[in-house]
Design a protein around this motif. Structure first.
Motif, PDB file in Angstrom:
ATOM      1  N   VAL A   1      -1.908 -26.552  19.595  1.00 38.16           N
ATOM      2  CA  VAL A   1      -1.668 -26.210  18.204  1.00 38.16           C
ATOM      3  C   VAL A   1      -0.335 -25.479  18.123  1.00 38.16           C
ATOM      4  CG1 VAL A   1      -2.954 -24.024  18.373  1.00 38.16           C
ATOM      5  CG2 VAL A   1      -2.597 -25.102  16.131  1.00 38.16           C
ATOM      6  N   GLY A   2       0.462 -25.805  17.106  1.00 36.31           N
ATOM      7  CA  GLY A   2       1.769 -25.174  17.004  1.00 36.31           C
ATOM      8  C   GLY A   2       2.417 -25.415  15.661  1.00 36.31           C
ATOM      9  N   GLY A   3       3.626 -24.878  15.528  1.00 33.06           N
ATOM     10  CA  GLY A   3       4.356 -25.035  14.281  1.00 33.06           C
ATOM     11  C   GLY A   3       5.845 -24.852  14.477  1.00 33.06           C
ATOM     12  N   THR A   4       6.605 -25.407  13.550  1.00 30.56           N
ATOM     13  CA  THR A   4       8.057 -25.263  13.526  1.00 30.56           C
ATOM     14  C   THR A   4       8.476 -24.756  12.152  1.00 30.56           C
ATOM     15  OG1 THR A   4       8.434 -27.059  15.099  1.00 30.56           O
ATOM     16  CG2 THR A   4      10.281 -26.464  13.684  1.00 30.56           C
ATOM     17  N   ALA A   5       9.291 -23.690  12.149  1.00 28.14           N
ATOM     18  CA  ALA A   5       9.860 -23.155  10.914  1.00 28.14           C
ATOM     19  C   ALA A   5      11.337 -23.533  10.873  1.00 28.14           C
ATOM     20  CB  ALA A   5       9.688 -21.646  10.847  1.00 28.14           C
ATOM     21  N   LYS A   6      11.788 -24.050   9.717  1.00 23.73           N
ATOM     22  CA  LYS A   6      13.166 -24.515   9.573  1.00 23.73           C
ATOM     23  C   LYS A   6      13.920 -23.640   8.581  1.00 23.73           C
ATOM     24  CE  LYS A   6      11.394 -28.624   8.700  1.00 23.73           C
ATOM     25  NZ  LYS A   6      11.241 -30.056   8.347  1.00 23.73           N
ATOM     26  N   PHE A   7      15.090 -23.157   9.023  1.00 25.66           N
ATOM     27  CA  PHE A   7      15.941 -22.318   8.194  1.00 25.66           C
ATOM     28  C   PHE A   7      17.331 -22.944   8.154  1.00 25.66           C
ATOM     29  CE2 PHE A   7      12.861 -19.776  10.544  1.00 25.66           C
ATOM     30  CZ  PHE A   7      12.179 -19.115   9.527  1.00 25.66           C
ATOM     31  N   GLY A   8      17.475 -24.012   7.404  1.00 19.38           N
ATOM     32  CA  GLY A   8      18.750 -24.720   7.376  1.00 19.38           C
ATOM     33  C   GLY A   8      19.021 -25.374   8.714  1.00 19.38           C
ATOM     34  N   ALA A   9      20.147 -25.009   9.333  1.00 19.69           N
ATOM     35  CA  ALA A   9      20.528 -25.591  10.620  1.00 19.69           C
ATOM     36  C   ALA A   9      19.749 -25.006  11.788  1.00 19.69           C
ATOM     37  CB  ALA A   9      22.026 -25.403  10.855  1.00 19.69           C
ATOM     38  N   PHE A  10      18.998 -23.939  11.552  1.00 27.76           N
ATOM     39  CA  PHE A  10      18.269 -23.248  12.619  1.00 27.76           C
ATOM     40  C   PHE A  10      16.781 -23.543  12.502  1.00 27.76           C
ATOM     41  CE2 PHE A  10      16.172 -19.319  14.259  1.00 27.76           C
ATOM     42  CZ  PHE A  10      16.558 -19.462  15.586  1.00 27.76           C
ATOM     43  N   SER A  11      16.106 -23.719  13.642  1.00 23.64           N
ATOM     44  CA  SER A  11      14.653 -23.924  13.653  1.00 23.64           C
ATOM     45  C   SER A  11      14.037 -23.159  14.813  1.00 23.64           C
ATOM     46  CB  SER A  11      14.304 -25.408  13.764  1.00 23.64           C
ATOM     47  OG  SER A  11      14.705 -25.933  15.018  1.00 23.64           O
ATOM     48  N   VAL A  12      12.786 -22.758  14.616  1.00 21.78           N
ATOM     49  CA  VAL A  12      12.026 -22.052  15.648  1.00 21.78           C
ATOM     50  C   VAL A  12      10.681 -22.752  15.805  1.00 21.78           C
ATOM     51  CG1 VAL A  12      10.970 -19.891  16.362  1.00 21.78           C
ATOM     52  CG2 VAL A  12      13.110 -19.853  15.087  1.00 21.78           C
ATOM     53  N   THR A  13      10.314 -23.034  17.043  1.00 20.50           N
ATOM     54  CA  THR A  13       9.043 -23.705  17.337  1.00 20.50           C
ATOM     55  C   THR A  13       8.206 -22.866  18.281  1.00 20.50           C
ATOM     56  OG1 THR A  13       9.952 -25.929  17.040  1.00 20.50           O
ATOM     57  CG2 THR A  13       7.977 -25.744  18.388  1.00 20.50           C
ATOM     58  N   ALA A  14       6.925 -22.754  17.992  1.00 21.68           N
ATOM     59  CA  ALA A  14       5.949 -22.144  18.895  1.00 21.68           C
ATOM     60  C   ALA A  14       4.810 -23.142  19.069  1.00 21.68           C
ATOM     61  CB  ALA A  14       5.426 -20.832  18.327  1.00 21.68           C
TER      62      ALA A  14
END
Length: 311
Positions: free
Chosen positions: A246-259
């Motif tokens: 189980v996981g998710g990705t947050a997108k902030f324009g050109a930047f993304s973070v995945t856990a």
């Protein structure tokens, strides 16, 4: 005059042929700095798994393996096309091939409005199914594939015959692959996927089996909310391991973070692990990004920071 007319005729015919066929050179360059405690993925250089901080290329903690490939397609008319794909991995440590030449892809295909038939070394249908929903686009450090592979299957098969349905089936597609027993040490194997991809939803079921082994499978999916993506899966790798992610990705324009988290519900080793991936990416352009990733895998801690350029 006759020679001139002949030359113009040959040139015109050549131009017509060029208009109906194309060959594309493409590739990936990916390198960085990192530490891999042990093990590796694919054809990665063994010296990158030394438990020391060092230059990494094609390792578990690179986003992907550097590669160069060539693919082509010819329009045969009437909706029928023929094509090929040859691809080889590169080790940017030394510039040498990271494995046998063309070992990443070496196949020929024939396609039309009835689907695509492919022959040769190519991705397994199980790989294609997991790729439909996996959050990192099947990065080398993917916690899903490092923990469970592709439902117990590898990413590629030698000597594979496969058929993939055409698009436009309401978001559904399917692919089945087969390797004869004569091509696999008297152990025939099959592999298939069913994928649904429509709007914000992508989901896939895969299954694979080799003679005298149990069936391995995966069931996974993701939902894209726009600025946030969530994904989950259940994985059964035949007799060795099974569990969920189980996981998710947050997108902030050109930047993304995945856990992304993988948890064993069964492990033949006797110990159940909780594996964790944290990834940050920043896009410098449509083809180039920098990344930072940390992977906790079966009790080992690994990290990498690098740059990937697609061409």
């Amino acid at each position: 005059m006759k020679k001139t007319l002949l030359a113009l005729t040959v040139l015109a015919m050549s131009g017509a042929a060029m208009a109906q066929s194309s060959v594309t050179l493409y590739g990936v360059a990916d390198a960085g700095l990192g530490r891999i405690k042990s093990g590796s993925t694919g054809s990665s250089p063994a010296n990158d798994a030394s438990n020391k901080t060092e230059f990494i290329s094609g390792s578990r903690m690179n986003n992907g393996e550097s590669r160069i490939g060539v693919r082509g397609v010819e329009d045969l008319g009437g909706g029928l096309k023929v094509g090929f794909n040859f691809e080889s991995g590169l080790d940017l440590d030394t510039g040498a091939a990271s494995s046998a030449f063309w070992s990443r892809q070496a196949n020929l295909w024939l396609g039309g409005n009835w689907g695509t038939f492919k022959m040769g070394r190519a991705f397994t249908p199980s790989y294609g199914g997991v790729a439909a929903w996996e959050l990192t686009s099947i990065a080398n450090y993917s916690v899903v594939t490092n923990t469970f592979n592709y439902g117990g299957a590898g990413s590629r098969n030698n000597s594979q015959f496969s058929y993939k349905t055409p698009g436009g089936l309401g978001g559904f597609s399917a692919e089945v692959g087969y390797v004869t027993k004569a091509d696999n040490a008297d152990r025939a194997k099959w592999d298939f996927n069913v994928i649904y991809a429509n709007g914000p939803i992508a989901a896939a079921l895969t299954a694979n089996k080799e003679k005298d082994q149990k069936t391995g499978y995966t069931l996974g999916g993701k939902y894209d909310f726009g600025s946030f993506v969530v994904a989950a899966s259940y994985n059964h790798t035949r007799d060795t391991r099974r569990g969920f992610t189980v996981g998710g990705t947050a997108k902030f324009g050109a930047f993304s973070v995945t856990a992304d988290v993988a948890r064993d519900t069964k492990n033949i080793s006797g110990k159940k692990y909780t594996n964790v991936l944290l990834e940050g990416k920043y896009a410098l352009s449509k083809r180039t990004f920098v990344y930072l990733a940390g992977l906790r895998l079966d009790g080992s801690t690994n990290y990498g920071i690098g740059v990937r350029h697609n061409f």
